[in-house]
Design an enzyme around this catalytic site. Structure first.
Site, PDB file in Angstrom:
ATOM      1  N   TRP A 104       0.722  -6.178   1.968  1.00 43.98           N
ATOM      2  CA  TRP A 104       1.729  -7.250   2.015  1.00 43.98           C
ATOM      3  C   TRP A 104       1.193  -8.490   2.717  1.00 43.98           C
ATOM      4  O   TRP A 104       1.504  -9.622   2.332  1.00 43.98           O
ATOM      5  CB  TRP A 104       3.028  -6.733   2.656  1.00 43.98           C
ATOM      6  CG  TRP A 104       3.576  -5.593   1.847  1.00 43.98           C
ATOM      7  CD1 TRP A 104       3.650  -4.284   2.204  1.00 43.98           C
ATOM      8  CD2 TRP A 104       4.075  -5.656   0.494  1.00 43.98           C
ATOM      9  NE1 TRP A 104       4.166  -3.537   1.178  1.00 43.98           N
ATOM     10  CE2 TRP A 104       4.436  -4.343   0.120  1.00 43.98           C
ATOM     11  CE3 TRP A 104       4.265  -6.679  -0.435  1.00 43.98           C
ATOM     12  CZ2 TRP A 104       4.960  -4.033  -1.139  1.00 43.98           C
ATOM     13  CZ3 TRP A 104       4.784  -6.383  -1.685  1.00 43.98           C
ATOM     14  CH2 TRP A 104       5.128  -5.076  -2.026  1.00 43.98           C
ATOM     15  N   ASP A 173       6.606 -10.857   8.890  1.00 49.80           N
ATOM     16  CA  ASP A 173       7.233 -10.065   7.829  1.00 49.80           C
ATOM     17  C   ASP A 173       7.651  -8.745   8.472  1.00 49.80           C
ATOM     18  O   ASP A 173       6.817  -7.899   8.777  1.00 49.80           O
ATOM     19  CB  ASP A 173       6.218  -9.831   6.707  1.00 49.80           C
ATOM     20  CG  ASP A 173       6.777  -8.945   5.594  1.00 49.80           C
ATOM     21  OD1 ASP A 173       7.905  -8.444   5.736  1.00 49.80           O
ATOM     22  OD2 ASP A 173       6.063  -8.767   4.580  1.00 49.80           O
ATOM     23  N   LYS A 197      15.002  -1.548   3.321  1.00 48.30           N
ATOM     24  CA  LYS A 197      14.385  -0.423   4.038  1.00 48.30           C
ATOM     25  C   LYS A 197      15.231  -0.036   5.259  1.00 48.30           C
ATOM     26  O   LYS A 197      15.761   1.058   5.320  1.00 48.30           O
ATOM     27  CB  LYS A 197      12.956  -0.760   4.445  1.00 48.30           C
ATOM     28  CG  LYS A 197      12.084  -1.027   3.214  1.00 48.30           C
ATOM     29  CD  LYS A 197      10.832  -1.758   3.564  1.00 48.30           C
ATOM     30  CE  LYS A 197      10.180  -2.388   2.354  1.00 48.30           C
ATOM     31  NZ  LYS A 197       9.788  -1.435   1.321  1.00 48.30           N
TER      32      LYS A 197
HETATM   33  C1  LIG Z   1       6.151  -5.204   4.581  1.00 47.59           C
HETATM   34  C2  LIG Z   1       6.649  -5.605   3.229  1.00 47.59           C
HETATM   35  N1  LIG Z   1       6.650  -6.902   2.890  1.00 47.59           N
HETATM   36  C3  LIG Z   1       7.089  -7.310   1.691  1.00 47.59           C
HETATM   37  C4  LIG Z   1       7.547  -6.419   0.743  1.00 47.59           C
HETATM   38  C5  LIG Z   1       8.020  -6.934  -0.582  1.00 47.59           C
HETATM   39  O1  LIG Z   1       9.409  -6.981  -0.535  1.00 47.59           O
HETATM   40  P1  LIG Z   1      10.286  -7.423  -1.785  1.00 47.59           P
HETATM   41  O2  LIG Z   1      10.163  -6.340  -2.791  1.00 47.59           O
HETATM   42  O3  LIG Z   1      11.666  -7.536  -1.175  1.00 47.59           O
HETATM   43  O4  LIG Z   1       9.776  -8.715  -2.280  1.00 47.59           O
HETATM   44  C6  LIG Z   1       7.581  -5.060   1.051  1.00 47.59           C
HETATM   45  C7  LIG Z   1       8.068  -4.094   0.052  1.00 47.59           C
HETATM   46  O5  LIG Z   1       7.873  -2.912   0.108  1.00 47.59           O
HETATM   47  C8  LIG Z   1       7.103  -4.647   2.313  1.00 47.59           C
HETATM   48  O6  LIG Z   1       7.091  -3.347   2.649  1.00 47.59           O
END
Ligand SMILES: Cc1ncc(COP(=O)(O)O)c(C=O)c1O
Length: 362
Positions: A104, A173, A197
């Site tokens: 991510w 994030d 989550k």
């Molecule tokens: C740490 C993290 N950031 C970003 C995301 C992406 O999130 P989204 O699907 O809401 O765009 C995730 C998804 O699993 C994640 O675990």
């Protein structure tokens, strides 16, 4: 376990607290005496104002936010924030640091670079497939912000303590550990988290931004990509994802009123993770994949002696009422996601199953 429900270890969308699901079910057809479902009411109604205002107020109380902060609900998931952050915060001549701790973070870096923003990566744990959190990072003190991923959902690592950036605000994030522990917000300029989550269903991203960061937002960007659009209208510039925000409100209420706040949530979460890590540490069969000082309290990644056993493990676990244990396709192995709503009984049941599985196959 309630009839027909399994223990859900999915990484997100993930388990929600049962009392929250029951409350939704109970009031689904007639929300608050309105004669309408919560998904039928207007986002311009008093009922919805009460929902969103309560969600904001609970976020403020749980994180001890003062008036310097603005709480926003934005669609597009955490992934949209990967572009919104540099678009809104990085002007010409500005630079930001991004620590790369896995999938991510890597995506956030890629998105900033697509926009031709000047960013630097002062540290990465790519050399060992992201199984640790980099220490002793030399941050750029001239950066507008330092971006981190507080918990790495896929790799199973987490910043136990937030880095000292020399006063540069952290942009984090927190999709997979928001509201899982108390935190000192003084270090941050912006925190964002896809809800699916720890705090709700998919469809909304919680963005908490320090008001002085809003002064950086340029005028000439599209309305829906601009933090000030959402800040000026209490996240009601256009039709918001009402059902997702309502569910977030109920999960925050559960954290505040049933669990008793973030200090208590943290104790429960640590106890769950310790049960699993202690079990791995005493086992020759199961092996945790993250370095001990970087282990995630939320996503516990582990391997079995070989891949065939891992396939069997995931299949038999599901047959025993334990779902979502397959590791991410990019890393393989197994992963137990144990977010806020996962009860300790689920972890105990998982460990019992692991012992039986090892006896039968090991
Ligand atoms: C740490 C993290 N950031 C970003 C995301 C992406 O999130 P989204 O699907 O809401 O765009 C995730 C998804 O699993 C994640 O675990």
């Amino acid at each position: 376990m309630k009839a027909n429900r399994i223990y859900n270890f999915n990484p997100g969308p993930a388990a929600l607290p049962l009392p929250v699901l029951e409350e939704i079910q109970e009031s689904f057809l007639n929300f608050g005496g309105s004669g309408m479902s919560v998904i039928e009411i207007s986002h311009r109604s008093r009922e919805f104002d009460d929902i969103i205002n309560d969600a904001v107020a609970r976020t403020r109380r749980l994180l001890k936010l003062n008036d310097d902060w603005q709480v926003l609900f934005i669609q597009g998931g955490a992934s949209t924030q990967f572009c919104m952050i540099p678009i809104n915060l990085l002007g010409d001549g500005d630079t930001a640091d991004y620590v790369d701790t896995g999938t991510w973070s890597t995506k956030a870096i890629k998105e900033a670079r697509i926009l031709n923003k000047v960013i630097r990566v002062p540290a990465s744990s790519e050399d060992r497939n992201y199984c640790y959190i980099p220490r002793a990072v030399e941050f750029n003190h001239e950066a507008v912000y330092t971006h981190i991923t507080s918990n790495n959902t896929i790799k199973g690592t987490q910043w136990a303590e937030f880095p000292d950036t020399g006063g540069v605000p952290l942009v984090a994030d927190m999709s997979s550990d928001i509201m899982s522990r108390p935190m000192d917000m003084d270090k941050f300029g912006l925190v964002y988290a896809g809800a699916q989550k720890n705090i709700g269903p998919a469809g909304v991203c919680l963005v908490i931004i320090r008001k002085d960061m809003l002064d950086r937002v340029p005028g000439h960007i599209p309305a829906m990509l601009k933090y000030t659009t959402f800040a000026a209208k209490n996240s009601l510039y256009n039709t918001p994802p009402g059902f997702a925000i309502y569910t977030v409100q109920l999960v925050l209420k559960w954290i505040e009123e049933t669990i008793g706040g973030l200090e208590k949530m943290d104790v429960v979460n640590r106890r769950k993770a310790a049960l699993l890590y202690d079990f791995f540490d005493g086992s020759d069969f199961y092996r945790g994949t993250a370095d001990a000082d970087s282990r995630s309290v939320m996503n516990v990644t582990f391997r079995l002696p070989d891949e065939n056993l891992e396939v069997m493990f995931v299949k038999q676990a599901l047959e025993s009422g334990l779902g979502g244990l397959k590791g991410h396709r990019s890393v393989g192995g197994c992963r137990a996601s144990i977010y806020n709503p996962t009860p300790i009984e689920a972890v105990e049941a998982l460990i019992d199953f692991m012992k039986t599985f090892e006896k039968q196959t090991g």
